[in-house]
Design a protein around this motif. Structure first.
Motif, short mmCIF file in Angstrom:
data_model
loop_
_atom_site.label_atom_id
_atom_site.label_comp_id
_atom_site.label_asym_id
_atom_site.label_seq_id
_atom_site.Cartn_x
_atom_site.Cartn_y
_atom_site.Cartn_z
N UNK A 1 0.81 -1.22 0.00
CA UNK A 1 0.00 0.00 0.00
C UNK A 1 0.85 1.27 0.00
N UNK A 2 2.07 1.18 0.51
CA UNK A 2 2.96 2.34 0.48
C UNK A 2 3.34 2.75 -0.93
N UNK A 3 3.21 1.82 -1.87
CA UNK A 3 3.55 2.09 -3.26
C UNK A 3 2.35 2.59 -4.07
N UNK A 4 1.20 2.74 -3.42
CA UNK A 4 -0.03 3.16 -4.11
C UNK A 4 -0.37 4.61 -3.76
N UNK A 5 -1.15 5.24 -4.62
CA UNK A 5 -1.63 6.59 -4.29
C UNK A 5 -2.59 6.53 -3.11
N UNK A 6 -2.58 7.56 -2.27
CA UNK A 6 -3.50 7.59 -1.13
C UNK A 6 -4.94 7.71 -1.59
N UNK A 7 -5.14 8.43 -2.68
CA UNK A 7 -6.49 8.62 -3.19
C UNK A 7 -6.85 7.44 -4.10
N UNK A 8 -7.61 6.54 -3.55
CA UNK A 8 -8.02 5.34 -4.30
C UNK A 8 -9.25 4.77 -3.62
N UNK A 9 -9.90 3.84 -4.29
CA UNK A 9 -11.03 3.13 -3.70
C UNK A 9 -10.50 1.81 -3.15
N UNK A 10 -10.89 1.48 -1.92
CA UNK A 10 -10.42 0.24 -1.30
C UNK A 10 -11.62 -0.59 -0.87
N UNK A 11 -11.61 -1.85 -1.26
CA UNK A 11 -12.70 -2.77 -0.96
C UNK A 11 -12.15 -3.95 -0.17
N UNK A 12 -12.67 -4.17 1.02
CA UNK A 12 -12.18 -5.25 1.88
C UNK A 12 -13.28 -6.28 2.08
N UNK B 1 -7.04 -3.34 10.61
CA UNK B 1 -6.56 -3.10 9.25
C UNK B 1 -7.55 -2.25 8.47
N UNK B 2 -8.83 -2.56 8.61
CA UNK B 2 -9.87 -1.82 7.90
C UNK B 2 -9.86 -0.34 8.29
N UNK B 3 -9.74 -0.08 9.58
CA UNK B 3 -9.73 1.32 10.04
C UNK B 3 -8.50 2.07 9.54
N UNK B 4 -7.41 1.32 9.34
CA UNK B 4 -6.16 1.95 8.88
C UNK B 4 -6.20 2.31 7.40
N UNK B 5 -6.89 1.49 6.58
CA UNK B 5 -6.76 1.66 5.13
C UNK B 5 -8.04 2.13 4.43
N UNK B 6 -9.20 2.05 5.10
CA UNK B 6 -10.45 2.43 4.47
C UNK B 6 -10.85 3.85 4.86
N UNK B 7 -11.46 4.55 3.93
CA UNK B 7 -11.93 5.92 4.18
C UNK B 7 -13.45 5.93 4.26
N UNK B 8 -13.97 6.17 5.46
CA UNK B 8 -15.42 6.23 5.68
C UNK B 8 -16.13 5.07 4.98
#
Length: 422
Positions: free
Chosen positions: A180-191, A203-210
């Protein structure tokens, strides 16, 4: 509800119709509109619920819209700039997801590739250099490509973590964070996860936005379409009972779980000696051998496939009628994953557990997790030897007494030290 009502375009609706999809599953009904809206989602869904289409179809549609927009602006995408990444815990699941995404995107310009260990890096590098929009990969192999510079994650628009709970169980959390450090911060993430442990939630709270929370199946609940039964039996007679069940009840497709890789190989050999065609899959076998074994099992060339939990993760076997827990799992959650291989897509299935006296603790843990008592039955001729339980109880009592005496002695020693210090 129809797929078109969920917001999918006519092109994708035609594709899913051609693939034989009639109506959306519950996870597809809830997830597809949210993914199309660009939301991050945290979805609780087990294998066999249709989750690959739930994230794959809307992801393809969003990438097509993005491509069209850039085409209109005269932008030419770098061939190696991947737009969407799906991370899976195992090779088998990666291949399965790849095949599904490939089928969903067959009438589009979307290019799909897969990367996992156990196969040639060169073939994967060639595919990546030719241009890839969606990459399905296991964490370890993806980092291999990242470190050698054969993959570019800087243009990722959508990241999918499939079976996140299993990835964390397998120790991939550090690899996931490096990726994830190699990816843009602005992206859609689906877990997507079958269970929501504290580690998964963190992990979800760390990488997902709202994120939007989607749960189509209550956590740690087994399917009602699966009939469960526990057969108490002495450990040294498990294989004999298993062969009897397969033969006398004419089971033609049986997935059997063991705790260890060595145990899976040995059991498969013993079943063959009993006249039952069997294969084993585990992490020690090459990817080619695992694929051949799975293919033979699916085609009915063998009646039984013996597997470890890791090797079986992500296996999609249509109309699988029987799952057998030859060994009860160390972790109760794995019981849910195991028996979830049967009773899928509206079909019924049976989950059989062979329990020896030293596994009663594992059964209690499973029943506590499920909040229910599993039915037990003694089969005539295979009843457990009562003297074994008596001996085990005496050993347990003796061990407990020794521990009690040792603990008491330790307390007295500590008291003596404290009095000396005073």
């Amino acid at each position: 509800m129809s797929f078109q009502a969920l917001g999918l375009n006519t092109q994708l609706v035609d594709t899913v119709t051609e693939l034989g999809f009639k109506t959306p599953t519950p996870i597809q009904e809830q997830a597809i509109p949210q993914v199309l809206a660009g939301d991050d989602i945290m979805a609780g869904a087990q294998t066999g619920t249709g989750k690959t289409a739930a994230f794959g179809l809307p992801m393809i549609q969003r990438l097509l819209a993005s491509q069209q927009s850039e085409h209109d602006e005269g932008y030419i995408k770098k061939p190696e700039a991947i737009r969407a990444l799906v991370l899976t815990p195992t090779r088998e699941l990666a291949q399965q997801v790849h095949d599904s995404i490939l089928a969903y995107s067959k009438n589009t310009s979307i290019k799909v590739a897969v990367a996992y260990g156990g196969t040639s890096m060169g073939v994967q590098v060639k595919a990546l250099k030719s241009g890839v929009d969606i990459l399905i990969a296991t964490p370890g192999r993806l980092l291999d490509h990242a470190f050698t510079g054969t993959v570019d994650l800087s243009k990722i628009e959508c990241l999918v973590l499939d079976e996140a709970d299993r990835m964390l169980d397998m120790g991939f959390v550090v690899d996931i964070k490096r990726i994830m450090q190699r990816m843009p911060r602005k992206r859609q993430t689906l877990l997507f996860s079958a269970t929501f442990s504290n580690q998964v939630k963190k992990l979800a709270y760390d990488i997902l936005a709202d994120p939007k929370l989607i749960e189509v199946t209550p956590e740690n609940i087994t399917a009602e379409s699966v009939t469960q039964m526990v057969y108490p039996v002495d450990k040294h007679r498990k294989r004999e009972l298993l062969s009897y069940l397969i033969g006398s009840r004419n089971w033609n497709q049986v997935l059997i779980f063991t705790k260890t890789k060595q145990g899976s190989d040995e059991l498969a050999k013993e079943l063959i000696l009993d006249g039952i065609k069997a294969v084993s899959i585990n992490g020690d076998k090459s990817q080619g051998a695992r694929q051949r074994a799975l293919s033979d099992f699916k085609e009915g060339k063998v009646r039984a496939m013996v597997a470890t939990d890791v090797a079986a993760r992500g296996l999609d076997i249509e109309q699988l009628g029987y799952v057998v827990n030859f060994d009860l799992p160390f972790q109760a959650e794995d019981y849910v994953h195991r028996i979830g291989r049967t009773g899928r897509a509206g079909l019924t299935g049976s989950a059989i557990s062979l329990m020896s006296i030293d596994e009663e603790w594992a059964l209690r843990a499973i029943e506590e997790l499920l909040d229910t008592r599993l039915p037990q039955e003694w089969l005539e001729g295979y009843e457990p030897d009562p003297t074994i339980k008596a001996q085990d109880n005496r050993r347990s009592s003796s061990t407990s007494e020794k521990r009690r005496i040792k603990a008491k002695s330790k307390i007295h020693k500590n008291r003596g030290r404290n009095q000396t210090k005073r």
